[in-house]
Design a protein around this motif. Structure first.
Motif, short mmCIF file in Angstrom:
data_model
loop_
_atom_site.label_atom_id
_atom_site.label_comp_id
_atom_site.label_asym_id
_atom_site.label_seq_id
_atom_site.Cartn_x
_atom_site.Cartn_y
_atom_site.Cartn_z
N SER A 106 0.83 -1.21 0.00
CA SER A 106 0.00 0.00 0.00
C SER A 106 0.86 1.26 0.00
CB SER A 106 -0.97 -0.01 1.18
OG SER A 106 -0.30 -0.14 2.40
N LYS A 107 1.93 1.26 0.80
CA LYS A 107 2.83 2.42 0.83
C LYS A 107 3.52 2.61 -0.52
CE LYS A 107 3.92 2.22 5.74
NZ LYS A 107 4.97 1.95 6.73
N LYS A 132 1.12 4.09 -3.19
CA LYS A 132 0.90 5.52 -2.96
C LYS A 132 2.14 6.33 -3.34
CE LYS A 132 -0.87 8.73 0.49
NZ LYS A 132 -1.49 8.83 1.80
N GLN A 180 -5.45 9.75 -7.43
CA GLN A 180 -6.11 8.45 -7.38
C GLN A 180 -7.08 8.30 -8.54
OE1 GLN A 180 -7.84 8.12 -3.46
NE2 GLN A 180 -5.96 7.30 -2.58
N TYR A 201 -8.45 1.87 -1.61
CA TYR A 201 -8.38 0.64 -0.81
C TYR A 201 -6.98 0.03 -0.89
CZ TYR A 201 -13.44 0.34 0.10
OH TYR A 201 -14.72 0.56 0.54
N TRP A 202 -6.37 0.04 -2.08
CA TRP A 202 -5.00 -0.48 -2.21
C TRP A 202 -4.04 0.33 -1.36
CZ3 TRP A 202 -5.05 -0.40 -8.27
CH2 TRP A 202 -5.81 -1.46 -8.74
N GLU A 203 -4.20 1.66 -1.39
CA GLU A 203 -3.28 2.54 -0.68
C GLU A 203 -3.46 2.52 0.83
OE1 GLU A 203 -3.31 6.46 -2.37
OE2 GLU A 203 -2.46 5.76 -4.27
N THR A 204 -4.63 2.16 1.30
CA THR A 204 -4.87 2.09 2.74
C THR A 204 -4.71 0.67 3.28
OG1 THR A 204 -7.25 1.83 2.41
CG2 THR A 204 -6.40 4.08 2.76
N GLY A 205 -4.47 -0.28 2.40
CA GLY A 205 -4.27 -1.66 2.82
C GLY A 205 -5.56 -2.44 3.07
N GLN A 235 -5.85 -5.56 -1.83
CA GLN A 235 -4.63 -5.60 -2.63
C GLN A 235 -4.99 -5.85 -4.09
OE1 GLN A 235 -2.10 -8.67 -1.09
NE2 GLN A 235 -1.18 -7.30 0.39
#
Length: 86
Positions: A5-6, A9, A19, A35-39, A42
């Motif tokens: 996620s990190k 971003k 985004q 959602y990918w970036e906040t975990g 995936q």
């Protein structure tokens, strides 16, 4: 999961993409990218290749830390040696 996620971003920002812009390139919603970036979720393996292309990087840049990338590269090198590929 946190690394992925990190990395998504960080790479998105390096490419000066919002985004929304990244979602548009990948034909997904902005919420999916969020959602990918906040975990919370995936990308699938299929999406990983498209995501790497959209972010101008390798899938390894998305999925791992430097240590993980070294381990994967070392494993692939050993596998190529076993298969007779230099």
């Amino acid at each position: 999961m946190a690394n992925i996620s990190k990395n998504i971003k960080r790479l998105r920002k390096q490419n000066n993409l919002t985004q929304d812009a990244l979602a548009e390139k990948l034909f997904v919603t902005r919420q999916t990218v969020s959602y990918w970036e906040t975990g919370r979720n995936q990308p699938t393996l299929d999406m990983l290749g498209d995501l790497a292309e959209a972010l101008n990087c390798s899938p390894l840049d998305i999925i791992g830390t430097k240590k993980q990338k070294k381990i994967i590269k070392k494993h692939n090198y050993k596998r190529r040696k076993l298969n007779g590929i230099s």
